[in-house]
Scaffold this motif. Structure first.
Motif, PDB file in Angstrom:
ATOM      1  N   SER A  13       9.427  -1.173  12.823  1.00 19.08           N
ATOM      2  CA  SER A  13       8.044  -1.030  13.293  1.00 19.08           C
ATOM      3  C   SER A  13       7.462   0.369  13.103  1.00 19.08           C
ATOM      4  CB  SER A  13       7.890  -1.464  14.750  1.00 19.08           C
ATOM      5  OG  SER A  13       8.150  -2.837  14.873  1.00 19.08           O
ATOM      6  N   ILE A  14       8.136   1.227  12.357  1.00 22.66           N
ATOM      7  CA  ILE A  14       7.595   2.553  12.044  1.00 22.66           C
ATOM      8  C   ILE A  14       7.644   2.741  10.527  1.00 22.66           C
ATOM      9  CG2 ILE A  14       7.808   5.049  12.332  1.00 22.66           C
ATOM     10  CD1 ILE A  14       9.053   4.516  15.054  1.00 22.66           C
ATOM     11  N   TYR A  15       6.467   2.869   9.948  1.00 19.85           N
ATOM     12  CA  TYR A  15       6.336   3.034   8.502  1.00 19.85           C
ATOM     13  C   TYR A  15       5.577   4.321   8.237  1.00 19.85           C
ATOM     14  CZ  TYR A  15       7.896  -1.758   7.846  1.00 19.85           C
ATOM     15  OH  TYR A  15       8.646  -2.906   7.820  1.00 19.85           O
ATOM     16  N   ASN A  69       0.810  -1.216   0.000  1.00 25.27           N
ATOM     17  CA  ASN A  69       0.000   0.000   0.000  1.00 25.27           C
ATOM     18  C   ASN A  69       0.843   1.267   0.000  1.00 25.27           C
ATOM     19  OD1 ASN A  69      -3.068  -0.409   0.215  1.00 25.27           O
ATOM     20  ND2 ASN A  69      -2.207  -2.044   1.473  1.00 25.27           N
ATOM     21  N   GLY A  70       2.124   1.142  -0.322  1.00 23.51           N
ATOM     22  CA  GLY A  70       2.972   2.309  -0.512  1.00 23.51           C
ATOM     23  C   GLY A  70       3.631   2.856   0.740  1.00 23.51           C
ATOM     24  N   PHE A  71       3.564   2.125   1.851  1.00 20.85           N
ATOM     25  CA  PHE A  71       4.242   2.572   3.063  1.00 20.85           C
ATOM     26  C   PHE A  71       5.730   2.243   2.954  1.00 20.85           C
ATOM     27  CE2 PHE A  71      -0.082   2.591   4.443  1.00 20.85           C
ATOM     28  CZ  PHE A  71      -0.155   3.543   5.443  1.00 20.85           C
ATOM     29  N   LYS A  87      -8.335   7.150   3.526  1.00 19.78           N
ATOM     30  CA  LYS A  87      -8.369   5.912   2.734  1.00 19.78           C
ATOM     31  C   LYS A  87      -7.418   4.880   3.353  1.00 19.78           C
ATOM     32  CE  LYS A  87      -6.742   4.086  -1.654  1.00 19.78           C
ATOM     33  NZ  LYS A  87      -6.086   4.386  -2.918  1.00 19.78           N
ATOM     34  N   TYR A  88      -6.213   5.313   3.672  1.00 24.78           N
ATOM     35  CA  TYR A  88      -5.229   4.396   4.233  1.00 24.78           C
ATOM     36  C   TYR A  88      -5.544   4.056   5.692  1.00 24.78           C
ATOM     37  CZ  TYR A  88      -2.974   5.109  -0.130  1.00 24.78           C
ATOM     38  OH  TYR A  88      -2.730   5.147  -1.469  1.00 24.78           O
ATOM     39  N   GLU A  89      -6.205   4.963   6.383  1.00 23.57           N
ATOM     40  CA  GLU A  89      -6.660   4.671   7.736  1.00 23.57           C
ATOM     41  C   GLU A  89      -7.641   3.493   7.701  1.00 23.57           C
ATOM     42  OE1 GLU A  89      -9.209   6.943  11.208  1.00 23.57           O
ATOM     43  OE2 GLU A  89      -8.043   8.150   9.805  1.00 23.57           O
TER      44      GLU A  89
END
Length: 97
Positions: free
Chosen positions: A33-35, A25-27, A47-49
Motif C-alpha cells: 500500500s505504499i508506492y 504510471n511508473g509507480f 502531473k501525477y497528483e
C-alpha cells in the motif's frame, strides 16, 4: 500511500484497477500500500497528483507526500530478523510517495 477496502468483489476490483494504474504510471511498490515515483521537480509531480486524483476509487483514501532526494536517501529500513539486509532505495531529485 493508500488504504482501500477489499471486502466485496466490487471493492477488490477497484483495488486491482487502482494498483494497475499506479504501475502503468511508473509507480513502484515500496511496501504494501505504499508506492513511489521519482520526478525531477514538484511541477512534474503535479502531473501525477492530477492523475491520482482522477484514479481514486469512490471508497477508501489515498495520501500523497512529496519527499526530497535527501529525505528519501536518509530513509532507514529496520528489520526484525537478523540476516535480512538493508536495501538501497536510490538517489534521484524528488520522490513522490
Amino acid at each position: 500511500m493508500f488504504d482501500l477496502p477489499m471486502e466485496t468483489k466490487k471493492e477488490q476490483r477497484a483495488y486491482r484497477m487502482f494498483r494497475k494504474e499506479l504501475l502503468a504510471n511508473g509507480f513502484v511498490m515500496l511496501q504494501y500500500s505504499i508506492y513511489y515515483r521519482i520526478v525531477p521537480n514538484r511541477s512534474a509531480g503535479r502531473k501525477y497528483e492530477n492523475i491520482l486524483k482522477r484514479m481514486i476509487p469512490r471508497i477508501g483514501e489515498v495520501r500523497l507526500l512529496y519527499v526530497s532526494e535527501k529525505q528519501f536517501e536518509d530513509m532507514q529500513l529496520l528489520v526484525g530478523t537478523k540476516g535480512h539486509q538493508e536495501q538501497v532505495i536510490g538517489n534521484q531529485k524528488l520522490v513522490v510517495i
